[in-house]
Design a protein around this motif. Sequence first.
Motif, mmCIF file in Angstrom:
data_model
loop_
_atom_site.group_PDB
_atom_site.id
_atom_site.type_symbol
_atom_site.label_atom_id
_atom_site.label_comp_id
_atom_site.label_asym_id
_atom_site.label_seq_id
_atom_site.Cartn_x
_atom_site.Cartn_y
_atom_site.Cartn_z
ATOM 1 N N GLU A 22 -23.042 -49.800 14.587
ATOM 2 C CA GLU A 22 -22.879 -49.768 16.044
ATOM 3 C C GLU A 22 -22.677 -51.173 16.609
ATOM 4 N N THR A 23 -23.413 -52.131 16.093
ATOM 5 C CA THR A 23 -23.268 -53.521 16.535
ATOM 6 C C THR A 23 -21.877 -54.040 16.206
ATOM 7 N N ALA A 24 -21.406 -53.745 14.992
ATOM 8 C CA ALA A 24 -20.072 -54.190 14.581
ATOM 9 C C ALA A 24 -18.995 -53.563 15.460
ATOM 10 N N VAL A 25 -19.144 -52.294 15.793
ATOM 11 C CA VAL A 25 -18.177 -51.618 16.665
ATOM 12 C C VAL A 25 -18.202 -52.248 18.060
ATOM 13 N N ARG A 26 -19.390 -52.455 18.602
ATOM 14 C CA ARG A 26 -19.512 -53.043 19.937
ATOM 15 C C ARG A 26 -18.879 -54.438 19.985
ATOM 16 N N GLU A 27 -19.163 -55.264 18.976
ATOM 17 C CA GLU A 27 -18.617 -56.620 18.962
ATOM 18 C C GLU A 27 -17.099 -56.610 18.789
ATOM 19 N N ALA A 28 -16.586 -55.714 17.964
ATOM 20 C CA ALA A 28 -15.127 -55.605 17.791
ATOM 21 C C ALA A 28 -14.470 -55.122 19.076
ATOM 22 N N ALA A 29 -15.155 -54.242 19.808
ATOM 23 C CA ALA A 29 -14.613 -53.754 21.091
ATOM 24 C C ALA A 29 -14.622 -54.849 22.145
ATOM 25 N N GLU A 30 -15.668 -55.653 22.143
ATOM 26 C CA GLU A 30 -15.777 -56.730 23.131
ATOM 27 C C GLU A 30 -14.809 -57.875 22.843
ATOM 28 N N GLU A 31 -14.503 -58.105 21.583
ATOM 29 C CA GLU A 31 -13.629 -59.213 21.171
ATOM 30 C C GLU A 31 -12.551 -58.705 20.219
ATOM 31 N N PRO A 32 -11.612 -57.878 20.701
ATOM 32 C CA PRO A 32 -10.626 -57.277 19.796
ATOM 33 C C PRO A 32 -9.706 -58.290 19.104
ATOM 34 N N ASP A 76 -13.131 -62.375 13.148
ATOM 35 C CA ASP A 76 -14.460 -62.254 12.546
ATOM 36 C C ASP A 76 -15.142 -60.958 12.970
ATOM 37 N N ALA A 77 -15.020 -60.592 14.246
ATOM 38 C CA ALA A 77 -15.637 -59.358 14.731
ATOM 39 C C ALA A 77 -14.994 -58.142 14.068
ATOM 40 N N VAL A 78 -13.690 -58.149 13.984
ATOM 41 C CA VAL A 78 -12.983 -57.040 13.335
ATOM 42 C C VAL A 78 -13.321 -57.003 11.847
ATOM 43 N N GLY A 79 -13.407 -58.189 11.234
ATOM 44 C CA GLY A 79 -13.760 -58.273 9.817
ATOM 45 C C GLY A 79 -15.162 -57.750 9.542
ATOM 46 N N ALA A 80 -16.095 -58.007 10.459
ATOM 47 C CA ALA A 80 -17.464 -57.506 10.293
ATOM 48 C C ALA A 80 -17.483 -55.978 10.305
ATOM 49 N N LEU A 81 -16.663 -55.383 11.143
ATOM 50 C CA LEU A 81 -16.571 -53.918 11.170
ATOM 51 C C LEU A 81 -15.975 -53.395 9.866
ATOM 52 N N ARG A 82 -14.916 -54.035 9.421
ATOM 53 C CA ARG A 82 -14.299 -53.615 8.150
ATOM 54 C C ARG A 82 -15.303 -53.742 7.006
ATOM 55 N N ALA A 142 -7.014 -47.349 6.874
ATOM 56 C CA ALA A 142 -7.773 -46.885 8.041
ATOM 57 C C ALA A 142 -7.769 -47.898 9.177
ATOM 58 N N GLY A 143 -7.445 -49.149 8.883
ATOM 59 C CA GLY A 143 -7.523 -50.227 9.869
ATOM 60 C C GLY A 143 -6.908 -49.922 11.223
ATOM 61 N N PRO A 144 -5.648 -49.489 11.283
ATOM 62 C CA PRO A 144 -5.049 -49.216 12.595
ATOM 63 C C PRO A 144 -5.764 -48.098 13.365
ATOM 64 N N TYR A 145 -6.281 -47.110 12.655
ATOM 65 C CA TYR A 145 -6.992 -46.006 13.303
ATOM 66 C C TYR A 145 -8.339 -46.483 13.844
ATOM 67 N N LEU A 146 -9.009 -47.315 13.049
ATOM 68 C CA LEU A 146 -10.289 -47.860 13.499
ATOM 69 C C LEU A 146 -10.093 -48.745 14.720
ATOM 70 N N SER A 147 -9.081 -49.596 14.678
ATOM 71 C CA SER A 147 -8.794 -50.478 15.815
ATOM 72 C C SER A 147 -8.474 -49.673 17.068
#
Length: 145
Positions: free
Chosen positions: A67-77, A81-87, A12-17
């Motif tokens: 939602e926080t994990a998504v926002r942080e991953a979007a702000e710092e793609p 660590d941000a992407v890992g928190a979402l995963r 799912a990783g590429p789709y989530l990203s």
Amino acid sequence: MSAEIVQLVEQAGPYLSAAVGAYGAAVFSRAEDAVVDAAADATASLGQRILRAVWHRRDDQDRTALETAVREAAEEPDDEDAVGALRQQIKRALREDAELVREVAGLLPAQGGVTVNVSGTRAIGAQHIGLAVSGDNATIHPPQQ
């Protein structure tokens, strides 16, 4: 953690990203039936459906964390660590909900299959190809013997 969950999150990783990159924190509020931007949006749309499936099965506290994990991953793609928190949020949800595992697995393309998204004028998509030429006035010279 089950290997199945790890494999689902990897797949799912590429789709989530793509979804987080395209929609950011609005991934949960963007209308699913909005006009899509051809093939490129198909990947982001699948990521959005996965994130929404997870979000709908969480309680308020877990939704806020997601939602926080998504926002942080979007702000710092580019921040691993941000992407890992979402995963990690996705993995946690999958570990806690066997039905969600089945739902997400059903959304993802079958493993071993090939998905090719191609868009644009003269775009070429192929699984196995020896030579592909796209453009005007191309000249191909055979190799010298």
